[in-house]
Design an enzyme around this catalytic site. Structure first.
Site, short mmCIF file in Angstrom:
data_model
loop_
_atom_site.label_atom_id
_atom_site.label_comp_id
_atom_site.label_asym_id
_atom_site.label_seq_id
_atom_site.Cartn_x
_atom_site.Cartn_y
_atom_site.Cartn_z
N CYS A 2 10.25 -6.67 -5.19
CA CYS A 2 11.11 -7.05 -6.31
C CYS A 2 12.55 -6.70 -5.95
CB CYS A 2 10.76 -6.36 -7.61
SG CYS A 2 9.09 -6.62 -8.16
N ARG A 27 12.61 -9.75 -0.89
CA ARG A 27 11.89 -8.62 -1.48
C ARG A 27 10.73 -9.05 -2.38
NH1 ARG A 27 14.92 -4.01 -0.97
NH2 ARG A 27 13.63 -3.01 -2.52
N TRP A 74 7.92 -9.62 -7.17
CA TRP A 74 6.68 -9.62 -6.40
C TRP A 74 5.64 -9.06 -7.35
CZ3 TRP A 74 3.06 -6.01 -4.67
CH2 TRP A 74 2.19 -6.46 -3.67
N ASN A 100 11.46 -2.63 -11.04
CA ASN A 100 10.78 -2.69 -9.74
C ASN A 100 9.93 -1.42 -9.66
OD1 ASN A 100 10.10 -2.80 -7.07
ND2 ASN A 100 12.17 -2.57 -6.28
N GLY A 101 8.64 -1.55 -9.37
CA GLY A 101 7.77 -0.37 -9.30
C GLY A 101 6.54 -0.59 -10.16
N GLU A 472 -0.18 -6.21 17.25
CA GLU A 472 1.05 -6.74 16.66
C GLU A 472 1.06 -8.28 16.73
OE1 GLU A 472 3.22 -5.79 14.75
OE2 GLU A 472 4.98 -7.03 15.06
N LYS A 476 1.35 -10.57 13.44
CA LYS A 476 2.42 -11.57 13.30
C LYS A 476 1.82 -12.93 12.96
CE LYS A 476 5.04 -9.72 12.97
NZ LYS A 476 5.63 -8.40 12.84
N GLU A 479 0.14 -13.05 9.34
CA GLU A 479 1.00 -12.93 8.16
C GLU A 479 1.89 -14.14 7.94
OE1 GLU A 479 3.89 -9.71 7.91
OE2 GLU A 479 4.25 -9.78 10.05
N HIS A 495 -18.11 -5.79 22.93
CA HIS A 495 -18.96 -5.05 21.99
C HIS A 495 -19.02 -5.71 20.61
CE1 HIS A 495 -19.41 -1.80 24.87
NE2 HIS A 495 -18.12 -1.94 25.14
N LYS A 592 9.24 -8.06 1.82
CA LYS A 592 9.78 -7.37 3.00
C LYS A 592 9.56 -5.87 2.95
CE LYS A 592 12.10 -7.02 6.84
NZ LYS A 592 11.32 -7.31 8.07
O1 M6R Z 1 9.82 -1.20 6.43
P1 M6R Z 1 8.58 -0.70 7.12
O2 M6R Z 1 8.71 -0.71 8.59
O3 M6R Z 1 8.18 0.66 6.62
O4 M6R Z 1 7.45 -1.69 6.71
C1 M6R Z 1 6.13 -1.50 7.12
C2 M6R Z 1 5.30 -2.75 6.91
O5 M6R Z 1 5.28 -3.11 5.57
C3 M6R Z 1 5.86 -3.92 7.74
O6 M6R Z 1 5.94 -3.61 9.10
C4 M6R Z 1 4.96 -5.17 7.54
O7 M6R Z 1 3.71 -4.95 8.10
C5 M6R Z 1 5.64 -6.40 8.14
N1 M6R Z 1 5.45 -7.52 7.28
C6 M6R Z 1 5.11 -6.76 9.48
O8 M6R Z 1 5.72 -7.87 10.02
#
Ligand code: M6R
Length: 597
Positions: A2, A27, A74, A100-101, A472, A476, A479, A495, A592
């Protein structure tokens, strides 16, 4: 999670709030809305969906006023429709809030307020705040807000306005919020980026602080009513850094920015083969390191384990921040707990830091966003200086994190009086240039993406320091392209995951030329013989024959290899998402910075 922007001043308020919201849209982008005091009434306009939907509203035309609050959501509680969009109003429609929260005790509070005659419109937890403030209101909005906040459990970044009061009250517990100090104008915002165009002077609110802002002034108290003197900080970056600069998406720009971002992480930190980190920390007494992080940052922590155990021979544990905080972890005074976070606002990571601090461990933050909560909570820190990362998928922060960990590891050796590997220092200085070379293959990677974009699932495999790179790569891809992907240690594939392999199933190997290459070759053959499609990211020039597709990266030292190996995977995911017509900057259901549990 948010975004909040609020304004009091003489500028045209609607375009200012909409522009701010658009900057904050990363956000959260489930719904958006704003409330403006037009002199006679509080005018609320909200829409489900993106800010572009809100912008289309005819009601925005001719809407004038000098106090306004706005929000991009969000969704946590209540589906992302117009009713649940913020701002929310009290019964008399005289108090508006954006939040927000999460208000954890909202169900009980709502019942109490209903019994007192309040009626609720939305399914959100946030709406109770508006009614609580209404209930406490006796002529002073700040007092009423403070009283209301004493009743709530949970987290908030909050902005409140009231008809007939020329002020905004803002409060924070667990969700970031800053006050922007302008010239005869003031702002409240979740992120400095939203107001940078107007002012670079900001005050970071800490937990349980309440700010009352008017056009000319601000006053900050805690929720117990005590006045607080706060420092005004000057933001060092500018608006140009949060523009796409000709790239189709922020994610693509941020991938391509990595050579310069790495240079920025290094700037001033290696002089005459000495590592310069100004840390308020005696690294010689560290007996164990515990990394805590989430998502992509957790993957760089896993790489950190390889680096530190190899170079420093200090035992390292890596924990998901969300698990660490709730399992009563064994943490001792001689442990160093390192939080890795791009945003510096991730709620789970922040809570894990507090858990470590309560157990008397020393804490270090590896954080990108300057002035963020985690950077202020830790005993000592290393900023990435990678520049603002706007795309939801983390890219340049990841490579910056790995580099920062390596610098820290070398710093530990230096402080112990041990000799630092000269060739590693040399290789670090060549890293940005080597990263840049990978972009020569971006068209080839786009073609591979085109070929693979209809695949239903992917497997990413890597060994040793490249296992987290495989994780990773898989994160990527899933997501931003919504294709299921899993990362596994290469040899572990037999396995279980090998059962997935059938004709054309794409398997991406991340592979350095080293003593394990031969072992990986056997695994490649095992996949090949079952019809799997072999895509290899490697610095080994002898694997052409065993691959269906091969992407070369420049040769480098093992410790630096994840930084180069991940770049083709970032590009591959980006192109697959883009070719599928998905906006990689704003993938569904994500935001984000994850500032709720
Ligand atoms: O801001 P942060 O690095 O603490 O965020 C952690 C995760 O939320 C962040 O890396 C998330 O997994 C991303 N969307 C990955 O691309």
């Amino acid at each position: 999670m948010c975004g909040i922007i609020s304004y009091i001043g003489d500028k045209e308020i609607v375009p200012l709030l909409i522009k701010g919201l658009k900057i904050l849209e990363y956000r959260g982008y489930d719904s958006a809305g704003l409330c403006i005091n037009n002199g006679q009434e509080l005018k609320v306009i909200k829409r489900s969906g993106r800010i572009s939907e809100l912008e289309k509203s005819d009601d925005l035309e001719n809407l004038k006023g000098d106090v306004g609050i706005a929000h991009t959501r969000w969704a946590t509680h209540g589906v992302p429709n117009e009713i649940n969009a913020h701002p929310h109003l009290d019964c008399k429609k005289e108090i508006a809030i954006v939040h927000n929260g999460i208000i954890e005790n909202y169900v009980g509070l709502r019942e109490i307020l209903k019994k007192k005659g309040h009626s609720f419109i939305s399914n959100t937890d946030s709406e109770v705040i508006a009614h609580l403030i209404e209930d406490f209101y006796q002529g002073d909005l700040t007092e009423a807000t403070i009283n209301a906040l004493r009743c709530v459990d949970g987290t908030f970044g909050l902005a409140v306005m009231k008809k007939n009061e020329n002020k905004i009250v803002a409060a924070r517990r667990g969700s970031p919020l800053i006050v922007g100090v302008g010239d005869n104008e003031m702002f409240v915002c979740s992120d400095a980026a939203g107001i940078l165009e107007h002012t670079k002077k900001v005050i970071y609110l800490d937990d349980n602080e309440v700010a009352t802002i008017t056009k000319e002034d601000y006053n900050i108290r805690d929720v117990y009513g005590n006045g607080i003197d706060k420092k005004v900080h000057e933001i060092k970056w500018d608006i140009g850094q949060i523009e796409k600069k000709g790239f189709k998406h922020f994610m693509l720009k941020e991938i391509f920015e990595q050579p310069e971002a790495l240079e920025n992480t290094l700037r001033g930190r290696i002089k005459d083969e000495n590592i310069k980190l100004s840390l308020n920390l005696d690294t010689r007494s560290i007996k164990r390191i515990i990394f805590i992080a989430c998502g992509t940052s957790w993957h760089s922590a896993l790489i950190g384990k390889y680096i530190i155990e190899k170079i420093n021979r200090i035992p390292v544990e890596v924990d998901y921040a969300s698990e660490f905080r709730y399992r009563n972890p064994i943490v001792q005074e001689y442990d160093l707990v390192i939080a890795i976070s791009q945003s510096g606002e991730t709620a789970d990571t922040l809570a894990a830091i507090n858990e470590a601090k309560s157990k008397k461990a020393k804490t270090l933050g590896i954080v990108n966003v300057v002035g963020s909560t985690i950077s202020r909570e830790v005993d000592s820190g290393i900023y990435l200086h990678s520049g603002p990362e706007i795309g939801v998928a983390s890219t340049k922060a990841f490579t910056g994190q790995v580099l920062a960990i390596l610098l820290f590891s070398l710093y530990i050796e230096q402080e112990k009086g041990n000799k630092i590997d000269h060739s590693l220092i040399e290789e670090i200085s060549r890293l940005p240039e080597k990263a840049r070379m990978i972009f020569n293959d971006s068209e080839k990677i786009r073609k591979i993406a085109d070929d693979l974009k209809e695949s239903k699932a992917f497997l990413f495999l890597g060994r040793g320091i490249n296992f987290p790179v495989a994780l990773e790569g898989a994160l990527k891809l899933k997501e931003i392209s919504y294709i299921h992907a899993e990362g596994y240690p290469t040899a572990e594939m037999k396995h279980g995951p090998i059962a997935l392999i059938e004709n054309g199933f794409p398997v991406i190997f991340v592979l350095n030329k080293d003593n394990l290459t031969k072992k990986c070759l056997s695994n490649i053959e095992e996949i090949k013989s079952r019809g799997g499609k072999i895509i290899i990211v490697t610095n080994d020039r002898e694997l052409e024959e065993v691959s269906d597709e091969i992407i070369y990266v420049p040769f480098t030292k093992e410790e630096l290899s994840p930084i180069l190996n991940v770049i083709p995977l970032q590009l591959l995911s980006y192109y697959i998402a883009d070719l599928k017509g998905i906006d990689p900057d704003k993938p569904r259901n994500l935001a984000k910075s994850v500032t709720v549990e």
